[in-house]
Each structure stands twice: as structure tokens, then as C-alpha cells.
Design a protein around this motif. Structure first.
Motif, short mmCIF file in Angstrom:
data_model
loop_
_atom_site.label_atom_id
_atom_site.label_comp_id
_atom_site.label_asym_id
_atom_site.label_seq_id
_atom_site.Cartn_x
_atom_site.Cartn_y
_atom_site.Cartn_z
N ILE A 19 -4.44 -7.53 -1.89
CA ILE A 19 -4.41 -8.21 -2.80
C ILE A 19 -3.76 -7.85 -4.23
CG2 ILE A 19 -6.01 -9.52 -4.70
CD1 ILE A 19 -8.15 -9.15 -2.12
N ASP A 20 -3.82 -6.66 -4.48
CA ASP A 20 -3.10 -6.31 -5.76
C ASP A 20 -1.60 -6.14 -5.58
OD1 ASP A 20 -5.57 -6.03 -6.99
OD2 ASP A 20 -5.75 -3.84 -6.70
N ASN A 21 -1.13 -5.99 -4.65
CA ASN A 21 0.18 -5.83 -4.31
C ASN A 21 0.64 -6.86 -3.29
OD1 ASN A 21 0.93 -2.92 -5.61
ND2 ASN A 21 -1.09 -2.77 -4.30
N ASN A 22 0.04 -8.22 -3.38
CA ASN A 22 0.45 -9.07 -2.38
C ASN A 22 1.92 -9.37 -2.51
OD1 ASN A 22 0.00 -11.06 -0.42
ND2 ASN A 22 -0.89 -12.61 -1.78
N GLY A 23 2.77 -9.57 -1.26
CA GLY A 23 3.89 -9.81 -1.23
C GLY A 23 4.90 -8.72 -1.11
N ASP A 24 4.43 -7.57 -1.60
CA ASP A 24 5.14 -6.32 -1.69
C ASP A 24 5.31 -5.92 -0.16
OD1 ASP A 24 5.28 -6.55 -4.29
OD2 ASP A 24 3.92 -5.21 -4.73
N ALA A 25 6.18 -4.76 -0.02
CA ALA A 25 6.36 -3.87 1.09
C ALA A 25 5.10 -3.33 1.47
CB ALA A 25 7.42 -3.22 1.12
N VAL A 26 4.44 -3.45 2.79
CA VAL A 26 3.50 -2.78 2.94
C VAL A 26 3.50 -1.04 3.54
CG1 VAL A 26 1.21 -2.50 4.37
CG2 VAL A 26 2.05 -4.87 3.50
N PRO A 27 3.00 -0.19 2.81
CA PRO A 27 3.19 1.21 3.35
C PRO A 27 2.95 1.19 4.70
CG PRO A 27 2.06 1.13 1.13
CD PRO A 27 2.05 -0.24 1.52
N GLU A 28 3.59 2.44 5.29
CA GLU A 28 3.39 2.63 6.67
C GLU A 28 2.10 3.03 7.01
OE1 GLU A 28 6.08 5.44 8.62
OE2 GLU A 28 7.73 4.75 7.37
N GLY A 29 1.34 3.79 6.30
CA GLY A 29 -0.06 4.03 6.65
C GLY A 29 -1.05 2.84 6.62
N LEU A 30 -0.81 1.89 5.74
CA LEU A 30 -1.40 0.64 5.69
C LEU A 30 -1.08 -0.29 6.80
CD1 LEU A 30 -1.98 -0.13 1.94
CD2 LEU A 30 -3.75 0.91 3.39
N ALA A 31 0.13 -0.20 6.97
CA ALA A 31 0.39 -0.95 8.43
C ALA A 31 0.11 -0.71 9.68
CB ALA A 31 2.27 -0.95 8.32
#
Length: 81
Positions: A19-31
Motif C-alpha cells: 500500500i505504501d509503495n504502490n506502483g513501485d518495483a516489489v523487492p524479491e523477498g516480497l515477490a
């Protein structure tokens, strides 16, 4: 699986980051967590454009869905691609 099905399987901290970083690249761990929860694998997400760093990005309809959740709304599920 649509986002409304896998979103509840994410850790609250992951949901907050998205939510806070919506639209940004998602880090590998979160992906990886998203893929385990039933979301798209990094290979299924769109890649960064010319003006974006490479990485895992959600399609626009998923970004819109996350924005609605962040605004306290009940969004419609994104249409399947």
C-alpha cells in the motif's frame, strides 16, 4: 487467482508495504511471498519500462486495486488478463 483471493494470505507488513509503495518495483523477498500466497510469480509480472528500474511490477489494474484498499474502499476485482 485474483488479488482479492491471495491478498488475505499476505503478512500484514507485506500488505502495508504494498500500500505504501504502490506502483513501485516489489523487492524479491516480497515477490516470493506473493507467489507463495497464490499471487503472480515474478516471471508473470510486467517488467520495468525504459524509465523504470528492472524488477517485479504489478499491472495497472492491480495497482488500482491496492490503491482502493489503501483508501479504505472495497474495490472490484481486476478483470482477468
Amino acid at each position: 487467482m485474483n488479488i482479492e483471493q491471495w491478498w488475505p494470505n499476505l503478512k500484514p507488513a507485506t500488505q502495508a508495504w504494498l500500500i505504501d509503495n504502490n506502483g513501485d518495483a516489489v523487492p524479491e523477498g516480497l515477490a516470493a511471498e506473493i507467489a507463495e500466497a497464490g499471487g503472480p510469480a515474478a516471471s508473470d509480472a510486467r517488467q520495468g519500462g525504459d524509465d523504470e528500474p528492472p524488477g517485479f511490477y504489478f499491472p495497472d489494474e492491480v495497482v488500482d486495486w491496492i490503491e482502493a484498499v489503501g483508501n479504505g474502499e472495497t474495490p472490484e476485482p481486476p478483470l482477468p488478463r
